[in-house]
Design a protein around this motif. Structure first.
Motif, PDB file in Angstrom:
ATOM      1  N   MET A  45      -5.640 -16.088   1.919  1.00 33.26           N
ATOM      2  CA  MET A  45      -4.800 -15.975   0.502  1.00 33.26           C
ATOM      3  C   MET A  45      -4.869 -14.416   0.165  1.00 33.26           C
ATOM      4  N   GLY A  46      -5.925 -13.937   0.271  1.00 37.47           N
ATOM      5  CA  GLY A  46      -5.903 -12.374  -0.281  1.00 37.47           C
ATOM      6  C   GLY A  46      -4.927 -11.336   0.558  1.00 37.47           C
ATOM      7  N   ILE A  47      -4.874 -11.717   1.888  1.00 42.03           N
ATOM      8  CA  ILE A  47      -3.900 -10.918   2.443  1.00 42.03           C
ATOM      9  C   ILE A  47      -2.901 -11.264   2.046  1.00 42.03           C
ATOM     10  N   SER A  48      -2.096 -12.498   1.920  1.00 43.34           N
ATOM     11  CA  SER A  48      -1.080 -12.698   1.463  1.00 43.34           C
ATOM     12  C   SER A  48      -0.509 -12.080   0.134  1.00 43.34           C
ATOM     13  N   ARG A  49      -1.389 -12.256  -0.898  1.00 37.66           N
ATOM     14  CA  ARG A  49      -1.164 -11.793  -2.240  1.00 37.66           C
ATOM     15  C   ARG A  49      -1.149 -10.134  -1.842  1.00 37.66           C
ATOM     16  N   LEU A  50      -1.753  -9.389  -1.296  1.00 37.13           N
ATOM     17  CA  LEU A  50      -1.968  -8.124  -1.180  1.00 37.13           C
ATOM     18  C   LEU A  50      -0.416  -7.627  -0.578  1.00 37.13           C
ATOM     19  N   VAL A  51      -0.237  -7.975   0.525  1.00 33.82           N
ATOM     20  CA  VAL A  51       1.061  -7.707   1.234  1.00 33.82           C
ATOM     21  C   VAL A  51       2.284  -8.179   0.348  1.00 33.82           C
ATOM     22  N   GLY A  52       2.275  -9.379  -0.086  1.00 37.16           N
ATOM     23  CA  GLY A  52       3.305  -9.751  -1.028  1.00 37.16           C
ATOM     24  C   GLY A  52       3.591  -8.990  -2.118  1.00 37.16           C
ATOM     25  N   GLY A  53       2.336  -8.404  -2.681  1.00 37.33           N
ATOM     26  CA  GLY A  53       2.697  -7.410  -3.864  1.00 37.33           C
ATOM     27  C   GLY A  53       3.325  -6.205  -3.210  1.00 37.33           C
ATOM     28  N   VAL A  54       2.831  -5.497  -2.116  1.00 35.29           N
ATOM     29  CA  VAL A  54       3.430  -4.373  -1.439  1.00 35.29           C
ATOM     30  C   VAL A  54       4.803  -4.831  -1.298  1.00 35.29           C
ATOM     31  N   ALA A  55       5.265  -5.874  -0.617  1.00 33.38           N
ATOM     32  CA  ALA A  55       6.696  -6.519  -0.345  1.00 33.38           C
ATOM     33  C   ALA A  55       7.331  -6.416  -1.435  1.00 33.38           C
ATOM     34  N   ALA A  56       7.041  -6.999  -2.428  1.00 37.74           N
ATOM     35  CA  ALA A  56       7.775  -7.253  -3.706  1.00 37.74           C
ATOM     36  C   ALA A  56       8.046  -5.831  -4.285  1.00 37.74           C
ATOM     37  N   VAL A  57       7.370  -4.663  -4.316  1.00 38.40           N
ATOM     38  CA  VAL A  57       7.578  -3.302  -4.783  1.00 38.40           C
ATOM     39  C   VAL A  57       8.449  -2.801  -4.048  1.00 38.40           C
ATOM     40  N   ALA A  58       8.490  -2.850  -2.827  1.00 32.93           N
ATOM     41  CA  ALA A  58       9.457  -2.185  -1.716  1.00 32.93           C
ATOM     42  C   ALA A  58      10.498  -3.012  -1.921  1.00 32.93           C
ATOM     43  N   ASP A  59      10.769  -4.355  -2.234  1.00 36.36           N
ATOM     44  CA  ASP A  59      11.978  -5.050  -2.152  1.00 36.36           C
ATOM     45  C   ASP A  59      12.658  -4.544  -3.592  1.00 36.36           C
ATOM     46  N   ASN A  60      11.972  -4.317  -4.600  1.00 31.97           N
ATOM     47  CA  ASN A  60      12.509  -4.131  -5.982  1.00 31.97           C
ATOM     48  C   ASN A  60      12.720  -2.580  -6.311  1.00 31.97           C
ATOM     49  N   SER A  61      12.210  -1.586  -5.424  1.00 32.56           N
ATOM     50  CA  SER A  61      12.193  -0.332  -5.806  1.00 32.56           C
ATOM     51  C   SER A  61      13.096   0.436  -4.906  1.00 32.56           C
ATOM     52  N   GLU A  62      13.332  -0.376  -3.574  1.00 30.88           N
ATOM     53  CA  GLU A  62      14.075   0.586  -2.552  1.00 30.88           C
ATOM     54  C   GLU A  62      13.389   1.861  -2.093  1.00 30.88           C
ATOM     55  N   LEU A  63      11.816   1.458  -2.071  1.00 29.21           N
ATOM     56  CA  LEU A  63      11.198   2.698  -1.470  1.00 29.21           C
ATOM     57  C   LEU A  63      11.341   2.904  -0.095  1.00 29.21           C
ATOM     58  N   PRO A  64      11.517   4.240   0.484  1.00 31.68           N
ATOM     59  CA  PRO A  64      11.525   4.555   2.034  1.00 31.68           C
ATOM     60  C   PRO A  64      10.539   3.873   2.748  1.00 31.68           C
ATOM     61  N   ASP A  65      10.739   3.780   3.932  1.00 33.16           N
ATOM     62  CA  ASP A  65       9.902   3.030   4.849  1.00 33.16           C
ATOM     63  C   ASP A  65       8.594   3.834   5.080  1.00 33.16           C
ATOM     64  N   ASP A  66       8.363   5.288   4.870  1.00 34.78           N
ATOM     65  CA  ASP A  66       7.124   5.957   4.772  1.00 34.78           C
ATOM     66  C   ASP A  66       6.294   5.823   3.739  1.00 34.78           C
ATOM     67  N   ALA A  67       6.882   5.402   2.555  1.00 34.22           N
ATOM     68  CA  ALA A  67       5.993   5.058   1.314  1.00 34.22           C
ATOM     69  C   ALA A  67       5.523   3.483   1.374  1.00 34.22           C
ATOM     70  N   VAL A  68       5.978   2.813   2.012  1.00 41.84           N
ATOM     71  CA  VAL A  68       5.712   1.406   2.322  1.00 41.84           C
ATOM     72  C   VAL A  68       4.852   1.495   3.458  1.00 41.84           C
ATOM     73  N   ALA A  69       4.780   2.160   4.489  1.00 44.94           N
ATOM     74  CA  ALA A  69       3.714   2.223   5.594  1.00 44.94           C
ATOM     75  C   ALA A  69       2.462   2.748   4.948  1.00 44.94           C
ATOM     76  N   SER A  70       2.793   3.936   3.981  1.00 41.62           N
ATOM     77  CA  SER A  70       1.397   4.478   3.471  1.00 41.62           C
ATOM     78  C   SER A  70       0.681   3.257   2.460  1.00 41.62           C
ATOM     79  N   MET A  71       1.453   2.394   1.884  1.00 46.68           N
ATOM     80  CA  MET A  71       0.737   1.519   1.089  1.00 46.68           C
ATOM     81  C   MET A  71       0.131   0.479   1.776  1.00 46.68           C
ATOM     82  N   LEU A  72       0.650   0.040   3.092  1.00 44.43           N
ATOM     83  CA  LEU A  72       0.194  -0.782   3.884  1.00 44.43           C
ATOM     84  C   LEU A  72      -1.135  -0.241   4.809  1.00 44.43           C
ATOM     85  N   ALA A  73      -0.958   0.989   4.874  1.00 46.00           N
ATOM     86  CA  ALA A  73      -2.200   1.648   5.385  1.00 46.00           C
ATOM     87  C   ALA A  73      -3.431   1.650   4.580  1.00 46.00           C
TER      88      ALA A  73
END
Length: 185
Positions: A145-173
């Motif tokens: 559940m923790g992994i799902s929520r953390l990654v879901g949060g990053v994905a929701a931000v990426a989806d709604n703010s059109e972040l570049p791939d490198d910014a998403v990769a940085s958050m996932l790191a």
């Protein structure tokens, strides 16, 4: 199912997938899908009584895709961080494939009455498989559940703010580093 009924159903799902991907769940009407698929509303509602059931059919193929992504990450011959980042990146990409899905699916986690409950369970099971396959590389308190929520949060931000791939990769790191057990030298 008769051959013509199956063709109609397949056509509806195909057209709906494109419309949902382009506009997002909330902006799509069932009438729009029926018109786009060239079927009457009665035909659409016979196959899919609700918009949620239609959406569920659209993302049904995700279960196989999700399991293949976990298998691929776990099969990598490399450090735990690489395997974990591979999965987190694939998971984020799947969540953001349909506009608005990341937030909807993440918000539905833990709600068995949600129309997205089956998809949530697929992701939770995949995250549990990852945890089980990573031996002791993850912190002991990490759960699916923790992994799902953390990654879901990053994905929701990426989806709604059109972040570049490198910014998403940085958050996932950062997420990956927080999930990994500390290495003691």
């Amino acid at each position: 199912m008769r051959a013509d009924a199956q063709r109609n159903r397949d056509r509806i799902v195909e057209v709906a997938r494109e419309i949902f991907r382009a506009k997002g769940f909330d902006a799509v009407s069932m009438d729009e899908v029926a018109k786009g698929a060239g079927v009457g509303p009665g035909t659409l509602y016979r196959h899919f009584p609700t918009k949620e059931s239609l959406y569920d059919a659209i993302i049904e193929a995700w279960a196989g895709k999700v399991n293949a992504a976990v298998d691929r990450a776990l099969a990598l011959d490399g450090p735990a961080r690489v395997r974990l980042l591979t999965w987190l990146s694939d998971y984020t990409a799947m969540l953001t494939q349909h506009k608005g899905a990341a937030a909807r699916i993440t918000a539905a986690l833990g709600d068995p009455g949600s129309p997205f409950a089956a998809k949530c369970q697929t992701y939770l099971a995949a995250n549990q498989r990852l945890i089980d396959g990573m031996d002791s590389a993850l912190r002991p308190e990490v759960d699916a559940m923790g992994i799902s929520r953390l990654v879901g949060g990053v994905a929701a931000v990426a989806d709604n703010s059109e972040l570049p791939d490198d910014a998403v990769a940085s958050m996932l790191a950062v997420v990956a580093d927080g999930l990994l057990a500390p290495v003691h030298v």
